[in-house]
Design a protein around this motif. Structure first.
Motif, PDB file in Angstrom:
ATOM      1  N   PRO A 109      28.800  37.568  35.573  1.00  0.00           N
ATOM      2  CA  PRO A 109      28.082  38.406  36.538  1.00  0.00           C
ATOM      3  C   PRO A 109      29.003  39.066  37.561  1.00  0.00           C
ATOM      4  N   TYR A 110      30.296  38.752  37.532  1.00  0.00           N
ATOM      5  CA  TYR A 110      31.193  39.174  38.613  1.00  0.00           C
ATOM      6  C   TYR A 110      31.826  40.530  38.316  1.00  0.00           C
ATOM      7  N   SER A 111      31.867  41.377  39.339  1.00  0.00           N
ATOM      8  CA  SER A 111      32.407  42.725  39.214  1.00  0.00           C
ATOM      9  C   SER A 111      33.651  42.872  40.085  1.00  0.00           C
ATOM     10  N   THR A 112      34.336  44.004  39.912  1.00  0.00           N
ATOM     11  CA  THR A 112      35.459  44.309  40.797  1.00  0.00           C
ATOM     12  C   THR A 112      34.981  44.437  42.235  1.00  0.00           C
ATOM     13  N   TRP A 113      33.797  45.004  42.433  1.00  0.00           N
ATOM     14  CA  TRP A 113      33.219  45.103  43.790  1.00  0.00           C
ATOM     15  C   TRP A 113      33.100  43.715  44.404  1.00  0.00           C
ATOM     16  N   ASP A 114      32.653  42.748  43.619  1.00  0.00           N
ATOM     17  CA  ASP A 114      32.532  41.380  44.139  1.00  0.00           C
ATOM     18  C   ASP A 114      33.886  40.859  44.616  1.00  0.00           C
ATOM     19  N   PHE A 115      34.931  41.117  43.836  1.00  0.00           N
ATOM     20  CA  PHE A 115      36.251  40.614  44.227  1.00  0.00           C
ATOM     21  C   PHE A 115      36.644  41.128  45.605  1.00  0.00           C
ATOM     22  N   ASN A 116      36.330  42.401  45.877  1.00  0.00           N
ATOM     23  CA  ASN A 116      36.719  43.014  47.143  1.00  0.00           C
ATOM     24  C   ASN A 116      35.747  42.723  48.280  1.00  0.00           C
ATOM     25  N   ASN A 117      34.572  42.183  47.972  1.00  0.00           N
ATOM     26  CA  ASN A 117      33.547  42.059  49.012  1.00  0.00           C
ATOM     27  C   ASN A 117      32.979  40.667  49.246  1.00  0.00           C
ATOM     28  N   LEU A 118      33.153  39.741  48.302  1.00  0.00           N
ATOM     29  CA  LEU A 118      32.564  38.420  48.512  1.00  0.00           C
ATOM     30  C   LEU A 118      33.167  37.703  49.716  1.00  0.00           C
ATOM     31  N   GLY A 149      22.491  21.608  21.197  1.00  0.00           N
ATOM     32  CA  GLY A 149      23.917  21.486  20.903  1.00  0.00           C
ATOM     33  C   GLY A 149      24.675  22.795  20.893  1.00  0.00           C
ATOM     34  N   VAL A 150      24.307  23.707  21.793  1.00  0.00           N
ATOM     35  CA  VAL A 150      24.982  25.005  21.892  1.00  0.00           C
ATOM     36  C   VAL A 150      25.753  25.069  23.206  1.00  0.00           C
ATOM     37  N   THR A 151      26.960  25.589  23.145  1.00  0.00           N
ATOM     38  CA  THR A 151      27.746  25.869  24.351  1.00  0.00           C
ATOM     39  C   THR A 151      27.726  27.362  24.608  1.00  0.00           C
ATOM     40  N   MET A 152      27.318  27.743  25.808  1.00  0.00           N
ATOM     41  CA  MET A 152      27.397  29.142  26.224  1.00  0.00           C
ATOM     42  C   MET A 152      28.744  29.358  26.907  1.00  0.00           C
ATOM     43  N   VAL A 153      29.458  30.380  26.476  1.00  0.00           N
ATOM     44  CA  VAL A 153      30.781  30.668  27.020  1.00  0.00           C
ATOM     45  C   VAL A 153      30.707  31.975  27.808  1.00  0.00           C
ATOM     46  N   VAL A 154      31.180  31.935  29.053  1.00  0.00           N
ATOM     47  CA  VAL A 154      31.035  33.063  29.975  1.00  0.00           C
ATOM     48  C   VAL A 154      32.278  33.949  29.867  1.00  0.00           C
ATOM     49  N   GLU A 155      32.068  35.147  29.358  1.00  0.00           N
ATOM     50  CA  GLU A 155      33.153  36.087  29.074  1.00  0.00           C
ATOM     51  C   GLU A 155      33.447  36.973  30.281  1.00  0.00           C
ATOM     52  N   ASP A 161      39.301  38.039  39.420  1.00  0.00           N
ATOM     53  CA  ASP A 161      39.674  36.675  39.784  1.00  0.00           C
ATOM     54  C   ASP A 161      39.591  35.804  38.533  1.00  0.00           C
ATOM     55  N   PRO A 162      40.714  35.288  38.029  1.00  0.00           N
ATOM     56  CA  PRO A 162      40.664  34.514  36.789  1.00  0.00           C
ATOM     57  C   PRO A 162      40.043  33.139  36.949  1.00  0.00           C
ATOM     58  N   ASP A 163      39.810  32.692  38.182  1.00  0.00           N
ATOM     59  CA  ASP A 163      39.238  31.363  38.412  1.00  0.00           C
ATOM     60  C   ASP A 163      37.718  31.359  38.497  1.00  0.00           C
ATOM     61  N   ILE A 164      37.124  32.507  38.775  1.00  0.00           N
ATOM     62  CA  ILE A 164      35.749  32.498  39.273  1.00  0.00           C
ATOM     63  C   ILE A 164      34.738  32.085  38.204  1.00  0.00           C
ATOM     64  N   ARG A 165      35.017  32.382  36.930  1.00  0.00           N
ATOM     65  CA  ARG A 165      34.102  31.965  35.864  1.00  0.00           C
ATOM     66  C   ARG A 165      34.217  30.475  35.588  1.00  0.00           C
ATOM     67  N   ARG A 166      35.423  29.941  35.738  1.00  0.00           N
ATOM     68  CA  ARG A 166      35.580  28.494  35.579  1.00  0.00           C
ATOM     69  C   ARG A 166      34.805  27.750  36.663  1.00  0.00           C
ATOM     70  N   ILE A 167      34.856  28.254  37.879  1.00  0.00           N
ATOM     71  CA  ILE A 167      34.093  27.651  38.985  1.00  0.00           C
ATOM     72  C   ILE A 167      32.602  27.734  38.689  1.00  0.00           C
ATOM     73  N   LEU A 168      32.151  28.880  38.175  1.00  0.00           N
ATOM     74  CA  LEU A 168      30.743  29.044  37.803  1.00  0.00           C
ATOM     75  C   LEU A 168      30.355  28.049  36.718  1.00  0.00           C
ATOM     76  N   ALA A 169      31.144  27.976  35.649  1.00  0.00           N
ATOM     77  CA  ALA A 169      30.823  27.054  34.553  1.00  0.00           C
ATOM     78  C   ALA A 169      30.808  25.616  35.049  1.00  0.00           C
ATOM     79  N   ASP A 170      31.776  25.246  35.879  1.00  0.00           N
ATOM     80  CA  ASP A 170      31.851  23.874  36.386  1.00  0.00           C
ATOM     81  C   ASP A 170      30.649  23.520  37.255  1.00  0.00           C
ATOM     82  N   SER A 171      30.068  24.523  37.922  1.00  0.00           N
ATOM     83  CA  SER A 171      28.944  24.241  38.824  1.00  0.00           C
ATOM     84  C   SER A 171      27.725  23.709  38.084  1.00  0.00           C
TER      85      SER A 171
END
Length: 274
Positions: A109-118, A149-155, A161-171
């Protein structure tokens, strides 16, 4: 060099017949590309799924699908849109259950706008709202994915930000949520928005990485070129992948399917994959 990583492929069912030997001879991982189409999901998708199953008879590789994504967000602030989005992802999971697929790609769900504004707030409220919206949409979907038994992978799409999807998945604290990297999307973000290079995305995902879309690009657009046609530094990418022990599916996702075999050959000649 059979110890090299084995490449998988993303294909629509209509292309399976011509790639059948390539997939079945070594039980390569496969990602079916039919089931993000809204018209198909809203209609009778089972004949397409049945055709795929017939063509994949005896396949012992890992099977996944690309889930729905056109016009969808897993972080909508609108409750009506959240309900619609959740229903579309549930349709994707229904396909997975029918096919016996164990992975479904969904979009960040994250955009370049989010990176500059969150961070444009005095606290972490903007980050927390995004996570809250994601959970309001996806909690029931994640629960259903766990059940089958399905894993959803967030692309990554626009993710700078290379960390932000990992933080989302971990949540979600669930095996049903993990991280995907699209190499071309990461290279676009690197070249056009100043994001880190592709290998950094791999290292920052670490063992939360369970899926990779391999495509080459020029750092300007989402090219989906054959491997070797763009400017991604593939030795660096595969060095980083070699540090990961989560065994991510390495899926060639090319616009021109005629580039699949040449891409495999290119990476094999470099001693990176087979």
């Amino acid at each position: 060099m059979t110890d090299l990583p084995l490449l998988g492929v993303a294909l629509p069912t209509s292309a399976l017949e011509t790639m059948q030997d390539f997939i079945l001879s070594e039980n390569r991982d496969l990602e079916l590309q039919d089931f993000f189409d809204a018209d198909l999901l809203n209609g009778d998708w089972k004949p397409v799924a049945d055709r795929a199953r017939a063509l994949l008879s005896g396949h012992a590789g890992r099977l996944g699908i690309h889930g729905p994504f056109w016009g969808l967000s897993i972080a909508s602030p609108d409750p009506d849109m959240r309900a619609l989005n959740a229903r579309k992802f549930m349709q994707g999971l229904e396909v997975c259950e029918y096919l016996g697929a164990t992975q479904m790609v969904i979009h960040s769900p994250y955009s370049t706008w989010d990176f500059n504004n969150l961070d444009n707030f005095p606290d972490r409220s903007a980050y927390e709202r995004m996570l809250e919206y994601c959970h309001l949409t996806m909690d029931p979907v994640v629960k259903r994915a766990e059940e089958i038994g399905v894993t959803m992978v967030v692309e990554n799409i626009q993710d700078k930000d290379p960390d932000i999807r990992r933080i989302l998945a971990d949540s979600f604290a669930s095996p049903a949520m993990a991280v995907s990297i699209d190499t071309g999307h990461a290279h676009y973000a690197h070249g056009s928005t100043g994001a880190p290079p592709v290998d950094y995305y791999v290292r920052r995902a670490g063992n939360r990485l369970e899926h990779v879309h391999l495509q080459d690009a020029d750092g300007y657009a989402d090219r989906h070129w054959a491997i070797g046609e763009g400017t991604i530094c593939w030795p660096a990418v595969f060095r980083a992948l070699g540090e990961v022990t989560s065994k991510p599916r390495l899926i060639l996702e090319l616009r021109d399917k005629a580039g699949i075999l040449p891409s495999v050959g290119y990476l094999n000649r470099l001693g990176l994959a087979r």
